[in-house]
Design an enzyme around this catalytic site. Structure first.
Site, PDB file in Angstrom:
ATOM      1  N   ASN A   1     -11.052  -2.364  -5.348  1.00  0.00           N
ATOM      2  CA  ASN A   1     -10.285  -1.384  -6.108  1.00  0.00           C
ATOM      3  C   ASN A   1     -10.958  -0.969  -7.421  1.00  0.00           C
ATOM      4  O   ASN A   1     -10.556   0.013  -8.047  1.00  0.00           O
ATOM      5  CB  ASN A   1      -8.851  -1.879  -6.361  1.00  0.00           C
ATOM      6  CG  ASN A   1      -7.962  -1.838  -5.123  1.00  0.00           C
ATOM      7  OD1 ASN A   1      -7.073  -2.663  -4.953  1.00  0.00           O
ATOM      8  ND2 ASN A   1      -8.181  -0.870  -4.239  1.00  0.00           N
TER       9      ASN A   1
ATOM     10  N   ASP B   1       0.829  -1.214   0.000  1.00  0.00           N
ATOM     11  CA  ASP B   1       0.000   0.000   0.000  1.00  0.00           C
ATOM     12  C   ASP B   1       0.862   1.261   0.000  1.00  0.00           C
ATOM     13  O   ASP B   1       1.977   1.257   0.517  1.00  0.00           O
ATOM     14  CB  ASP B   1      -0.911  -0.024   1.246  1.00  0.00           C
ATOM     15  CG  ASP B   1      -2.088   0.934   1.114  1.00  0.00           C
ATOM     16  OD1 ASP B   1      -2.354   1.423  -0.010  1.00  0.00           O
ATOM     17  OD2 ASP B   1      -2.732   1.208   2.133  1.00  0.00           O
TER      18      ASP B   1
HETATM   19  C1  IPE Z   1      -5.486  -2.667  -0.205  1.00  0.00           C
HETATM   20  O1  IPE Z   1      -5.147  -1.330  -0.304  1.00  0.00           O
HETATM   21  C2  IPE Z   1      -5.444  -3.313  -1.550  1.00  0.00           C
HETATM   22  C3  IPE Z   1      -4.116  -3.471  -2.148  1.00  0.00           C
HETATM   23  C4  IPE Z   1      -2.966  -3.140  -1.604  1.00  0.00           C
HETATM   24  C5  IPE Z   1      -4.095  -4.073  -3.455  1.00  0.00           C
HETATM   25  P1  IPE Z   1      -6.259  -0.185  -0.473  1.00  0.00           P
HETATM   26  O2  IPE Z   1      -5.514   1.090  -0.568  1.00  0.00           O
HETATM   27  O3  IPE Z   1      -7.177  -0.528  -1.566  1.00  0.00           O
HETATM   28  O4  IPE Z   1      -7.055  -0.283   0.906  1.00  0.00           O
HETATM   29  P2  IPE Z   1      -7.904   0.824   1.665  1.00  0.00           P
HETATM   30  O5  IPE Z   1      -8.894   1.361   0.684  1.00  0.00           O
HETATM   31  O6  IPE Z   1      -6.950   1.867   2.113  1.00  0.00           O
HETATM   32  O7  IPE Z   1      -8.526   0.109   2.816  1.00  0.00           O
HETATM   33  C1  IPE Z   2      -1.660   0.243  -3.326  1.00  0.00           C
HETATM   34  O1  IPE Z   2      -1.424   1.608  -3.368  1.00  0.00           O
HETATM   35  C2  IPE Z   2      -1.831  -0.340  -4.702  1.00  0.00           C
HETATM   36  C3  IPE Z   2      -3.232  -0.700  -5.043  1.00  0.00           C
HETATM   37  C4  IPE Z   2      -4.243  -0.659  -4.235  1.00  0.00           C
HETATM   38  C5  IPE Z   2      -3.477  -1.127  -6.406  1.00  0.00           C
HETATM   39  P1  IPE Z   2      -2.600   2.671  -3.348  1.00  0.00           P
HETATM   40  O2  IPE Z   2      -2.981   2.975  -4.743  1.00  0.00           O
HETATM   41  O3  IPE Z   2      -3.701   2.222  -2.471  1.00  0.00           O
HETATM   42  O4  IPE Z   2      -1.864   3.920  -2.699  1.00  0.00           O
HETATM   43  P2  IPE Z   2      -2.473   4.941  -1.654  1.00  0.00           P
HETATM   44  O5  IPE Z   2      -2.980   4.135  -0.500  1.00  0.00           O
HETATM   45  O6  IPE Z   2      -3.571   5.670  -2.353  1.00  0.00           O
HETATM   46  O7  IPE Z   2      -1.323   5.818  -1.296  1.00  0.00           O
HETATM   47 MG    MG Z   3      -4.098   2.427  -0.498  1.00  0.00          MG
END
Ligand code: IPE
Ligand code: IPE
Ligand code: MG
Length: 241
Positions: A67, A19
């Protein structure tokens, strides 16, 4: 078994919620996809570090069932990135002895991506050095629901006695049926939540939340987190022995 907690071996199975890509990009004044590309480049280093650290199974969360709520531009950019990544890493993964598997619902993914996933699973199926599992369109609740659906079909067909169903039975229908449960789950970017990752499998996993954003997560930090795991006392509900 008479082993001191500080002699605990490395975690056999480590799962990572990668993340923080978006924030990493934003901090540089760049679009979110720039962060996803940087994040993808990190994966190889962490996979390569596994054998030396004694990690046999590595499971990474790449895209969740939630997502899809992101903008169309980000979602399609991510799908393009997955396709490109799988094509560009194939040779490396085969040569490094990595066995690749995917978990999650493939039905909602585009055919070209699913073909690449199937192909990579097949091309690496003889490998045994590191078992890399990529969670793509994966959600823990969705996985349990899909498992229950398949299990119910067996019951309806008279092939499974409902009275015989227990936790082990259900686990055999999960996407992860061939994998051991994760010993350690790491989440980067400072968020302390599971976000629907491996809900069933992580019942007794140790959790480690680190502030580092995924594109900055190095092999050194990975090794440090694994070192910290070895000092923990896992009791599984029993009294410390
Ligand atoms: C979890 O991260 C999913 C992945 C790392 C693929 P998200 O960024 O989607 O989770 P939330 O929305 O912060 O809970
Ligand atoms: C994790 O990074 C990757 C995916 C969920 C695909 P994020 O895209 O959630 O990054 P933040 O949390 O917005 O910084
Ligand atoms: Mg995230």
């Amino acid at each position: 078994m008479g082993r001191h907690s500080n002699e605990r071996p490395a975690p056999e199975h480590v799962a990572i919620i990668m993340d923080g890509n978006g924030r990493w990009a934003q901090a540089r004044g760049k679009p979110r996809l720039f962060g996803h590309h940087a994040g993808a480049r990190r994966v190889r280093e962490i996979v390569e570090a596994c054998p030396d650290l004694g990690v046999k199974y590595l499971t990474i969360f790449a895209f969740s069932t939630e997502n899809w709520k992101r903008t169309q531009a980000e979602v399609s950019g991510l799908m393009r990135l997955f396709k490109r990544y799988l094509m560009s890493e194939t040779k490396e993964l085969i040569e490094a002895g990595v066995r690749v598997r995917f978990i999650g619902d493939r039905m909602k993914l585009e055919d070209t991506l699913v073909s690449l996933m199937d192909e990579l699973e097949l091309l690496t199926c003889e490998n045994d050095k590191v078992h890399l599992t990529v969670a793509l369109n994966y959600g823990g609740r969705d996985e349990v629901a899909r498992a229950t659906k398949r299990l119910s079909r067996e019951v309806a067909a008279g092939r499974l006695d409902p009275e015989a169903v227990n936790a082990e039975t259900l686990a055999r229908y999960l996407d992860t049926y061939v994998l051991p449960d994760p010993d350690l789950v790491i989440r980067t970017s400072g968020e302390a939540r599971i976000s629907n990752f491996l809900l069933w499998q992580s019942a007794y996993s140790e959790y480690e939340f680190v502030d580092t954003l995924w594109p900055d997560f190095t092999r050194e930090e990975f090794a440090r987190v694994i070192g910290g795991f070895s000092a923990r006392d896992r009791r599984y509900g029993a009294v410390p022995g």
